[in-house]
Design an enzyme around this catalytic site. Structure first.
Site, PDB file in Angstrom:
ATOM      1  CD  GLU A   1     -42.123 -65.101-125.056  1.00 37.05           C
ATOM      2  OE1 GLU A   1     -42.680 -66.156-125.394  1.00 37.05           O
ATOM      3  OE2 GLU A   1     -42.617 -63.973-125.256  1.00 37.05           O
TER       4      GLU A   1
ATOM      5  CD  GLU B   1     -47.801 -66.042-127.136  1.00 34.51           C
ATOM      6  OE1 GLU B   1     -47.871 -64.809-127.095  1.00 34.51           O
ATOM      7  OE2 GLU B   1     -46.737 -66.670-126.959  1.00 34.51           O
TER       8      GLU B   1
END
Length: 267
Positions: A146, A245
């Site tokens: 990521e 998130e």
């Protein structure tokens, strides 16, 4: 239609961690993700999933000394043995939890690193990811990487989408994929619609995440047109999960109006 997973590290923090599974299920989430499972026995986490009809879709491999400020070790020369051991531990949890994705964090690098040092970090990263992907392939688990913005995580090794996709292409493992967090991507480079249209069609994106920009609250708070972006994801036929998130501004359930509206419009 996009599918949403509650991130139990950031959401439902008004409850103890093990009670967050029930809270997410009560709000009609079908899946969860979180940062790390290792403080809990895998069988207990599995029981919470089963008791509440939830799927585990993502967690992170051990990141090194998190409480001391480390943010992954996969790109840190000299930490290869620890990286391998962490991958093995993560895969043990993935098997117990039925989780098909594990995020491997790269780590922080010194801003004054020379070109030779930066190259060594990258070579270490590629080698560790290749080993991790090979180990995970036999368990039908995808390894994810990521890009993370440097404002929230200064010094993080991987910042831009193009860098992540270049790593995936170079390692050339079918189960190594990109975790595209629209919050981080907007802060670093923006142009999210074009990014989604370009990258979701490659097969190299395994997971999406969302949060409002700039404050990381609910995804409809701030500068993102989140309904438009969901439409783009839907049009492209992305069949993975979207992890929520974000840090609720004032209570998790109270802030789910954006999701209730989206579900209502697509019922």
């Amino acid at each position: 239609m996009p599918r949403f997973a509650a991130n139990l590290s950031m959401m439902y923090t008004e409850h103890d961690f093990l009670d967050r599974f029930a809270a997410a299920s009560a709000d009609d989430f079908e899946a969860v993700e979180y940062l790390f499972p290792y403080a809990y026995d895998a069988t207990e986490l599995r029981r919470r999933l089963d008791d509440h009809g939830l799927r585990q879709v993502l967690f992170n491999a051990p990141p090194g000394a998190w409480d001391s400020g480390e943010r992954g070790i996969a790109a840190l020369p000299g930490r290869e043995a620890e990286t391998r051991a962490g991958i093995d531990r993560a895969l043990e949890y993935a098997a117990e939890l039925g989780c098909a994705q594990v995020h491997v964090m790269a780590g922080l690098v010194p801003p004054e690193a020379t070109p030779a040092e930066s190259a060594r970090h990258r070579d270490t990263y590629l080698a560790n990811l290749a080993r991790a992907a090979e180990r995970a392939a036999g368990m039908s688990v995808d390894i994810l990487i990521e890009p993370i913005n440097g404002r929230d995580m200064p010094g993080y090794f991987l910042n831009r989408q193009a860098e992540a996709h270049a790593v995936v292409r170079e390692v050339a493992a079918a189960n190594l994929k990109v975790q595209l967090d629209l919050y981080h991507c907007q802060i670093v480079e923006g142009d999210l619609t074009t990014t989604l249209r370009r990258d979701l069609t490659t097969g190299r994106v395994g997971h999406l995440q969302i949060a409002g920009v700039p404050d990381r609250h609910e995804p409809d708070r701030g500068e993102l047109d989140i309904r438009h972006l969901f439409g783009v994801v839907d049009d492209l036929g992305f069949d993975g999960w979207i992890g929520c998130e974000y840090i609720p501004a004032a209570g998790t359930s109270e802030g789910l109006g954006w999701l209730d509206d989206y579900r209502g419009d697509n019922a």
